[in-house]
Structures are given as structure tokens and as C-alpha cells.
Write a protein that holds these residues in place. Structure first.
Motif, PDB file in Angstrom:
ATOM      1  N   THR A  73       0.820  -1.220   0.000  1.00 37.13           N
ATOM      2  CA  THR A  73       0.000   0.000   0.000  1.00 37.13           C
ATOM      3  C   THR A  73       0.850   1.264   0.000  1.00 37.13           C
ATOM      4  O   THR A  73       0.418   2.314   0.460  1.00 37.13           O
ATOM      5  N   GLN A  74       2.096   1.136  -0.482  1.00 40.59           N
ATOM      6  CA  GLN A  74       3.038   2.259  -0.588  1.00 40.59           C
ATOM      7  C   GLN A  74       3.492   2.817   0.763  1.00 40.59           C
ATOM      8  O   GLN A  74       4.037   3.919   0.833  1.00 40.59           O
ATOM      9  N   LEU A  75       3.249   2.092   1.824  1.00 44.62           N
ATOM     10  CA  LEU A  75       3.812   2.457   3.131  1.00 44.62           C
ATOM     11  C   LEU A  75       5.108   1.669   3.301  1.00 44.62           C
ATOM     12  O   LEU A  75       5.194   0.732   4.100  1.00 44.62           O
ATOM     13  N   ASP A  76       6.119   2.067   2.530  1.00 47.12           N
ATOM     14  CA  ASP A  76       7.339   1.270   2.441  1.00 47.12           C
ATOM     15  C   ASP A  76       8.515   1.908   3.167  1.00 47.12           C
ATOM     16  O   ASP A  76       9.669   1.585   2.904  1.00 47.12           O
ATOM     17  N   ASP A  77       8.226   2.864   4.065  1.00 45.43           N
ATOM     18  CA  ASP A  77       9.297   3.496   4.848  1.00 45.43           C
ATOM     19  C   ASP A  77       8.807   3.651   6.276  1.00 45.43           C
ATOM     20  O   ASP A  77       8.330   4.712   6.680  1.00 45.43           O
ATOM     21  N   LEU A  78       8.893   2.584   7.046  1.00 45.71           N
ATOM     22  CA  LEU A  78       8.408   2.604   8.419  1.00 45.71           C
ATOM     23  C   LEU A  78       9.090   1.523   9.238  1.00 45.71           C
ATOM     24  O   LEU A  78       9.657   0.580   8.694  1.00 45.71           O
ATOM     25  N   PHE A  79       9.068   1.688  10.549  1.00 45.70           N
ATOM     26  CA  PHE A  79       9.493   0.619  11.453  1.00 45.70           C
ATOM     27  C   PHE A  79       8.640   0.686  12.710  1.00 45.70           C
ATOM     28  O   PHE A  79       8.013   1.708  12.999  1.00 45.70           O
ATOM     29  N   ILE A  80       8.607  -0.422  13.447  1.00 45.98           N
ATOM     30  CA  ILE A  80       7.735  -0.552  14.613  1.00 45.98           C
ATOM     31  C   ILE A  80       8.571  -0.863  15.846  1.00 45.98           C
ATOM     32  O   ILE A  80       9.428  -1.748  15.827  1.00 45.98           O
ATOM     33  N   LEU A  81       8.314  -0.120  16.909  1.00 49.67           N
ATOM     34  CA  LEU A  81       8.967  -0.350  18.190  1.00 49.67           C
ATOM     35  C   LEU A  81       7.929  -0.922  19.142  1.00 49.67           C
ATOM     36  O   LEU A  81       6.981  -0.242  19.525  1.00 49.67           O
ATOM     37  N   SER A  82       8.088  -2.186  19.509  1.00 46.84           N
ATOM     38  CA  SER A  82       7.131  -2.842  20.400  1.00 46.84           C
ATOM     39  C   SER A  82       7.890  -3.444  21.574  1.00 46.84           C
ATOM     40  O   SER A  82       8.662  -4.383  21.428  1.00 46.84           O
TER      41      SER A  82
ATOM     42  N   SER B 283      15.955  -4.738   6.665  1.00 49.24           N
ATOM     43  CA  SER B 283      16.170  -6.017   5.991  1.00 49.24           C
ATOM     44  C   SER B 283      14.977  -6.418   5.138  1.00 49.24           C
ATOM     45  O   SER B 283      15.105  -7.214   4.205  1.00 49.24           O
ATOM     46  N   GLN B 284      13.799  -5.851   5.453  1.00 52.85           N
ATOM     47  CA  GLN B 284      12.587  -6.130   4.684  1.00 52.85           C
ATOM     48  C   GLN B 284      12.332  -5.063   3.616  1.00 52.85           C
ATOM     49  O   GLN B 284      11.281  -5.045   2.989  1.00 52.85           O
ATOM     50  N   GLY B 285      13.315  -4.153   3.443  1.00 54.04           N
ATOM     51  CA  GLY B 285      13.176  -3.107   2.432  1.00 54.04           C
ATOM     52  C   GLY B 285      12.234  -2.001   2.818  1.00 54.04           C
ATOM     53  O   GLY B 285      11.616  -1.375   1.952  1.00 54.04           O
ATOM     54  N   CYS B 286      12.118  -1.722   4.136  1.00 51.57           N
ATOM     55  CA  CYS B 286      11.125  -0.744   4.600  1.00 51.57           C
ATOM     56  C   CYS B 286      11.734   0.428   5.360  1.00 51.57           C
ATOM     57  O   CYS B 286      11.048   1.058   6.170  1.00 51.57           O
ATOM     58  N   VAL B 287      12.999   0.720   5.139  1.00 52.21           N
ATOM     59  CA  VAL B 287      13.619   1.882   5.776  1.00 52.21           C
ATOM     60  C   VAL B 287      14.326   2.698   4.701  1.00 52.21           C
ATOM     61  O   VAL B 287      15.232   2.204   4.031  1.00 52.21           O
ATOM     62  N   GLY B 288      13.899   3.963   4.535  1.00 51.05           N
ATOM     63  CA  GLY B 288      14.491   4.840   3.549  1.00 51.05           C
ATOM     64  C   GLY B 288      15.631   5.659   4.121  1.00 51.05           C
ATOM     65  O   GLY B 288      16.002   5.522   5.293  1.00 51.05           O
TER      66      GLY B 288
END
Length: 440
Positions: free
Chosen positions: A70-79, A157-162
Motif C-alpha cells: 500500500t506504498q507504506l514502504d518506509d516505516l518501522f515498529i517499536l514494540s 532487511s525487509q526493504g522498509c527503511v528509507g
């Protein structure tokens, strides 16, 4: 460091031979106003609510996969046990809330009531505060920085950090290290594991003669055990772990006892104190295990809780969880409070540097395009004049390259000297050379 020094360093890096600019891809930076953080933490939620929104590795992978679709390809989650936060770029923060709704078991209406949403510079500042322990349940808790590093590393590593997010995380890690080394914000021994020991000191008399069971020999369990040995002077501790070899190795190294998980019921029955540091998705200790046992104190260090909620209904059992442990204060925390202004000053300095870097990225993109345009012009001119000319081609190319570099340096120097007009100048250069770079 002054703004002009930043500009000088930037252009030196960009225009030096073999520099980053010669290999960087010409991509327009994202608008910082679309950088958001959505989350909940210990300040407005208890551990039970937080556990319903905790995100494990499988959920994290699923969220990143859906984000990319869904084009949300620059994010990370802190849990962590104290927070669940989503950082990244989106048109609206609500897109992150939708991901949390779909991939966790919590009530999303409750999440929206309790969540905080920050955007732009406010979101950037929040990550600095989290990464340096200023936003931790225990002020100055340094373990959070490793959790941020691992969370961002997995997303990358999943291609989600710009570029923006990676640079920001690296800056936060650097600032966290500086604050640890240059202030006393993380000095002294204060952690959930240490708070458990302080609780035992205040509640239990003659602890050396009490039978203690530690369920879970992960990082928190080991730290708690070491603190008990060091500060309580006891080794009357029995370790239980699902992987028995882990418990045996730690027990042998520290002169402790261990028991197999199959003997959990009997071992709990015989204990005076039970510390639970497991990470099971469902309660490991249930009411039926303790209904006919003697009085005991149980300290649950786990998120989600690994002691069933109805255990508290047993009159002979006292249960303390991580939220109650956070109330265990001592003089170390007071000392840390005095270090907060120093930490904020360091954060402010480095955050300004990061924001300046982000502002200058659009200039670098334009100037790279200008350099490409000039290279195209000089190549065309050489080809047009090559026939019949008496010169060495390699000499002409070397001279032309120097001319191009001098022209770029001239423009960069003007922008550097006139920092207040830098945006106007760059925009004019962009228009003059018709680079095709969109600065909006």
C-alpha cells in the motif's frame, strides 16, 4: 557548529572527486511533515492493554509486507513491554492505525482514545526522547536503544527503511551513546530487574532462607537473578526454563539449582517467592497451580502477563506486575532527574544538525542534476569540435571536467555565503538549467 560550517562540509562532501554525489540516486526527499509516529505507552495504559497491542515478529513481518503493498514502504515498529509505536512516512497517521487494527488483537477504538500522534519535527523529537531514555518508564533506561536498533534493522532487511529514517535512527543511536557517556542520566542501577530486587528487600524478611523460583532465563530473568545474588546475598534460587539446557548452563555458572518445566507445578508449590520472566503469549502460571499451595509472593516481569489475572483472587497469593514495579523509586532516579537538562541540550544540538541535513538534501538533488546537465553539455561540445582539432582528447576532457567542477563550486559557494537566500538561489538554478527536479 555554525550553519555555514554545515553548508561547507556538505558541499565539500558532495563535490569532492569520488564523492557521494557521483553515485547517489537523484530522488527527491520526502516531505518531513508526512513523517508520523502513532503509539501507546505506559503513561496512559496498563500492561494488560499494552499487551493486547504488542507486536511479535510474525505480526511485524506481516505489517511490513502489507505496508509495501500500500506504498507504506518506509516505516518501522517499536514494540516493547512499555510501548507500541509505529514510525514512518504516510499521507495520514490513520494509515498506521489501520495496520495496528488489522494485525493486533486489541480494541482499536480504545487504542485511538489512548494513542498519541506526532508529525514532522515533533515526531523526530519524540524518537530522540525515546532513544535516550527520557521517555522511559524508568528514566534513563538504556535498554531501549538496543530495541530501536533491532527494530529498524529488521525493517531495513525487509526493504522498509528509507534514507531519512535510517539517518534519523543512526543519529538517535549516536546521541544516546553521547548522553550515556557525557551525562549521568543512565548512571546507577535502575531497571525492572533491579526494581524487583528493591521490592523483595522491602517486602520479604530473612530472604536468604526463602525458596525462590525464577521462571524464564532470558535477558530479564538473568539480570534479575544476578541482582538477587548481588544485592540480596542469596543463591537459594531454582531456575526453570522451557529449554532446560539454558537453565542448566546458567545454574552451573552461578551455583544455582534448576528444574525441568515438567516439574513446574511442584516447584511452584514449594516456593516462597516466584519471579516470572517468560515471554509466552498466554499465562504460564494459572490459578489451579496455586489454589492448594502455601502463601507466596509472585513478581510478574512479563509482557504480556504470564500470571493469569484470576491468581490475584487467591487470598494467600500476592501478585506484583511490571506496572507496580515502576513505582519502586530510589535516590538514583532523583540524581538522574538533574541530568535531564544536559540530555535535552545534546538532543537539541544533534536534532538541529539532522534537520539541517534533511533541508539540504533537496539542494543536493538539484545540484546533482545541474552537474549532470553540465556534463552533458561539455560532452556534446567535445564531440562537435573533435574532428580536425589538434589536441589530445584526454587533455581536453580533463580541462572540461575541471571547468564543470569550478562552475558547481562557484554556485555552491554563493549558496553557502547567502544561507538566508539559499532556497531562492537553488530554485533559480533549478529553473535556469531545466533539471526536471520537482522541489515541492
Amino acid at each position: 557548529m555554525t550553519a555555514s560550517c554545515h553548508v561547507y562540509d556538505l558541499y565539500t562532501c558532495i563535490f569532492a572527486p569520488g564523492s557521494l554525489l557521483t553515485i547517489m540516486q537523484v530522488n527527491q526527499p520526502k516531505n518531513i511533515s508526512n513523517f508520523h509516529i502513532v503509539g501507546i505507552n505506559y503513561k496512559k495504559t496498563d500492561a494488560a492493554i499494552r499487551s493486547s497491542f504488542a507486536i511479535n515478529q510474525a505480526q511485524y513481518t506481516a505489517i511490513l509486507d502489507e505496508g509495501k503493498q500500500t506504498q507504506l514502504d518506509d516505516l518501522f515498529i517499536l514494540s516493547t513491554c512499555n510501548r507500541t509505536e509505529v514510525y514512518g512516512f504516510a499521507d495520514t497517521p490513520g494509515q498506521f492505525i489501520e495496520l495496528i487494527d488489522k494485525h493486533t488483537c486489541g480494541n482499536i477504538e480504545l487504542f485511538q482514545q489512548l494513542a498519541y500522534v506526532k508529525s514532522g519535527e515533533e515526531a523526530v523529537r519524540h524518537l530522540y526522547h525515546v532513544g535516550t531514555g527520557l521517555d522511559s518508564q524508568i528514566l534513563g533506561d538504556y535498554e531501549i536503544v538496543g530495541q530501536i536498533k533491532n527494530a529498524a534493522k529488521f525493517a531495513k532487511s525487509q526493504g522498509c527503511v528509507g534514507t531519512f529514517t535510517e539517518r534519523l535512527v543512526n543519529s538517535v543511536l549516536q546521541v544516546s551513546k553521547l548522553i550515556k557517556n557525557e551525562t549521568a542520566l543512565s548512571a546507577g542501577t535502575v531497571s525492572v530487574a533491579f526494581a524487583a530486587v528493591r521490592l523483595l528487600q522491602s517486602k520479604v524478611c530473612d530472604i536468604a532462607n526463602k525458596k525462590i523460583v525464577l521462571l524464564g532465563v532470558g535477558k530479564i530473568g538473568r539480570n534479575t537473578c544476578k541482582n538477587m545474588m548481588q544485592y540480596l546475598g542469596t543463591k537459594n534460587i531454582t531456575l526453570i526454563n522451557r529449554t532446560i539446557s539454558v537453565a542448566e548452563e546458567f545454574a552451573n555458572c552461578n551455583g544455582l539449582q534448576c528444574a525441568p518445566i515438567e516439574n513446574l507445578g511442584q516447584t511452584l508449590h514449594d516456593a516462597d517467592i516466584v519471579l516470572v520472566a517468560t515471554n509466552a503469549p498466554h499465562p504460564t502460571i494459572t490459578r489451579s497451580m496455586l489454589e492448594h499451595a502455601g502463601p507466596k509472593l509472585i513478581v510478574d516481569l512479563s509482557i504480556p502477563f504470564n500470571v493469569a489475572t484470576d491468581v490475584k483472587e487467591l487470598s494467600h497469593i500476592e501478585v506484583v506486575n511490571v506496572d507496580e514495579l515502576s513505582k519502586v523509586q530510589d535516590e538514583t532516579l532523583q540524581m538522574r532527574q538533574h541530568e535531564v537538562p544536559k540530555a535535552l541540550e545534546i538532543i537539541g544540538e544533534h536534532m538541529d544538525e539532522f534537520l539541517y541535513w534533511n533541508k539540504m538534501r533537496k539542494h543536493a538533488v538539484v545540484l546533482k542534476a545541474v552537474k549532470d546537465k553540465l556534463t552533458e553539455i561539455h560532452t556534446r561540445e567535445i564531440l562537435q569540435q573533435k574532428n580536425g582539432a589538434e589536441y589530445k582528447l584526454e587533455d581536453m576532457e580533463a580541462v572540461s571536467s575541471r571547468i564543470i567542477q569550478k562552475m558547481i563550486n562557484l554556485m555552491a559557494g554563493t549558496v553557502r555565503k547567502e544561507t538566508e537566500k539559499s532556497d531562492l538561489y537553488i530554485s533559480m538554478i533549478n529553473d535556469i538549467f531545466d533539471t526536471g527536479v520537482n522541489q515541492e
